[in-house]
Design an enzyme around this catalytic site. Structure first.
Site, PDB file in Angstrom:
ATOM      1  N   ALA A  92       0.859  -1.192   0.000  1.00  0.00           N
ATOM      2  CA  ALA A  92       0.000   0.000   0.000  1.00  0.00           C
ATOM      3  C   ALA A  92       0.892   1.238   0.000  1.00  0.00           C
ATOM      4  CB  ALA A  92      -0.913   0.009   1.218  1.00  0.00           C
ATOM      5  N   LYS A 103      -3.869   2.881  -2.628  1.00  0.00           N
ATOM      6  CA  LYS A 103      -3.009   2.032  -3.439  1.00  0.00           C
ATOM      7  C   LYS A 103      -2.971   2.570  -4.871  1.00  0.00           C
ATOM      8  CE  LYS A 103      -3.242  -2.410  -3.269  1.00  0.00           C
ATOM      9  NZ  LYS A 103      -1.767  -2.407  -3.434  1.00  0.00           N
ATOM     10  N   GLY A 104      -2.089   1.965  -5.678  1.00  0.00           N
ATOM     11  CA  GLY A 104      -2.041   2.362  -7.080  1.00  0.00           C
ATOM     12  C   GLY A 104      -0.742   3.033  -7.471  1.00  0.00           C
ATOM     13  N   GLY A 105       0.228   3.025  -6.545  1.00  0.00           N
ATOM     14  CA  GLY A 105       1.544   3.577  -6.876  1.00  0.00           C
ATOM     15  C   GLY A 105       2.165   2.849  -8.064  1.00  0.00           C
ATOM     16  N   GLY A 106       1.780   1.602  -8.249  1.00  0.00           N
ATOM     17  CA  GLY A 106       2.283   0.822  -9.387  1.00  0.00           C
ATOM     18  C   GLY A 106       1.240   0.710 -10.500  1.00  0.00           C
ATOM     19  N   GLU A 112      -5.800  -5.143  -8.400  1.00  0.00           N
ATOM     20  CA  GLU A 112      -5.510  -5.389  -6.975  1.00  0.00           C
ATOM     21  C   GLU A 112      -6.798  -5.376  -6.164  1.00  0.00           C
ATOM     22  OE1 GLU A 112      -1.042  -3.621  -6.312  1.00  0.00           O
ATOM     23  OE2 GLU A 112      -2.659  -2.188  -6.433  1.00  0.00           O
ATOM     24  N   LYS A 130       4.621   4.296   5.534  1.00  0.00           N
ATOM     25  CA  LYS A 130       3.308   4.344   4.863  1.00  0.00           C
ATOM     26  C   LYS A 130       2.154   4.647   5.822  1.00  0.00           C
ATOM     27  CE  LYS A 130       5.183   2.721   0.985  1.00  0.00           C
ATOM     28  NZ  LYS A 130       4.855   1.446   0.428  1.00  0.00           N
TER      29      LYS A 130
HETATM   30  O1  LIG Z   1      -0.562  -0.314  -4.962  1.00  0.00           O
HETATM   31  C1  LIG Z   1       0.461  -0.751  -5.426  1.00  0.00           C
HETATM   32  C2  LIG Z   1       0.664  -0.983  -6.871  1.00  0.00           C
HETATM   33  O2  LIG Z   1      -0.403  -0.507  -7.626  1.00  0.00           O
HETATM   34  C3  LIG Z   1       1.603  -1.107  -4.516  1.00  0.00           C
HETATM   35  O3  LIG Z   1       1.205  -2.154  -3.688  1.00  0.00           O
HETATM   36  C4  LIG Z   1       1.976   0.107  -3.720  1.00  0.00           C
HETATM   37  O4  LIG Z   1       2.355   1.127  -4.633  1.00  0.00           O
HETATM   38  C5  LIG Z   1       3.124  -0.180  -2.741  1.00  0.00           C
HETATM   39  O5  LIG Z   1       4.285  -0.497  -3.429  1.00  0.00           O
HETATM   40  P1  LIG Z   1       5.686  -0.670  -2.702  1.00  0.00           P
HETATM   41  O6  LIG Z   1       5.590  -1.887  -1.841  1.00  0.00           O
HETATM   42  O7  LIG Z   1       6.679  -0.804  -3.831  1.00  0.00           O
HETATM   43  O8  LIG Z   1       5.945   0.579  -1.892  1.00  0.00           O
END
Ligand SMILES: O=C(CO)[C@H](O)[C@H](O)COP(=O)(O)O
Length: 236
Positions: A92, A103-106, A112, A130
């Protein structure tokens, strides 16, 4: 060369391992996306290889997750083939005191949310950076949008008081394109007082596929932290 480990990497590894340890033989496992979940997938693969774990099947939430699962020898399945997901492990970008998430950084939050929400037990894996008092305080809210609807969706978001920015690629000219072929708009809201309401309001805009607010979806949050120079895991 320094032999000292990067503390953030250490926290992510520890928490990924702790989540992988929760998986039981015979389980259908939702495989999340991101750098923290990548460690969980790696440790799951190691448990399978050592024979400590058997007969699990993964449901990937992204291209990244399916590539990692194949690399670490985790058999994959799809939602058409199973009648349940026993456990999902996912990262997250923000976690609030009620275990609600951004969420959604990726850019994988649409798949998801489908997988994480279906899981009997959804385990969130994060490092302590976080944890926030209020969602939206450190991270913009990702919204996946159908490309032809980008302009009207951005206008509608502005009417709600948000400041939308189209997410641009790194090492790629032009915007980020999701695994589903859509675009991502990252939105700054001054306040996100009612995440449950905002989650629904945003998803009601024609052209929005899904937004990164995960409200009342998480069961357990495992937080990797460093105390007295040593990695520890807290649970929320
Ligand atoms: O939501 C997400 C992808 O869409 C990831 O779970 C979220 O960005 C956290 O990533 P990380 O563990 O690399 O910090």
């Amino acid at each position: 060369m320094s032999t000292e480990q990067d503390p953030v990497k250490l926290m992510k590894q520890q928490v990924g391992k702790a989540a992988a340890d929760l998986v039981k033989s015979g389980s259908i496992v939702g495989l999340g996306t991101g750098s923290t979940t990548a460690y969980a997938i790696e440790f799951l693969g190691k448990r399978l290889q050592s024979g400590e774990l058997s007969d699990i099947k993964g449901i990937p939430t992204s291209f990244q997750a399916s590539v990692l699962a194949k690399e670490y020898g985790i058999p994959l399945t799809t939602l058409d083939e199973v009648d349940r997901i026993d456990i999902a492990i996912d990262g997250a970008d923000e976690v609030d005191p009620d275990k609600n998430l951004i969420k959604g950084g990726g850019a994988a939050h649409t798949r998801e949310k489908i997988v994480d929400a279906l899981a009997e037990q959804f385990v969130v894996v994060v490092d302590e950076s976080k944890i926030v008092d209020r969602l939206g305080s450190t991270f913009l809210l990702p919204v996946e949008v159908l490309p032809m609807a980008m302009t009207p969706v951005m206008r509608a978001i502005e009417k709600l008081g948000g400041k939308p920015t189209l997410r641009m690629g790194v090492k790629k000219a032009g915007p980020v394109v999701t695994d589903e072929g859509n675009l991502v708009v990252d939105v700054k809201f001054e306040t996100l007082d009612n995440p449950a309401e905002m989650e629904k309001t945003l998803n009601n805009i024609p052209g929005v596929l899904e937004n990164g607010l995960f409200v009342e979806v998480s069961d357990v949050v495992l937080i990797g932290a460093i105390e007295d120079g040593k990695p520890v895991i807290r649970e929320m």
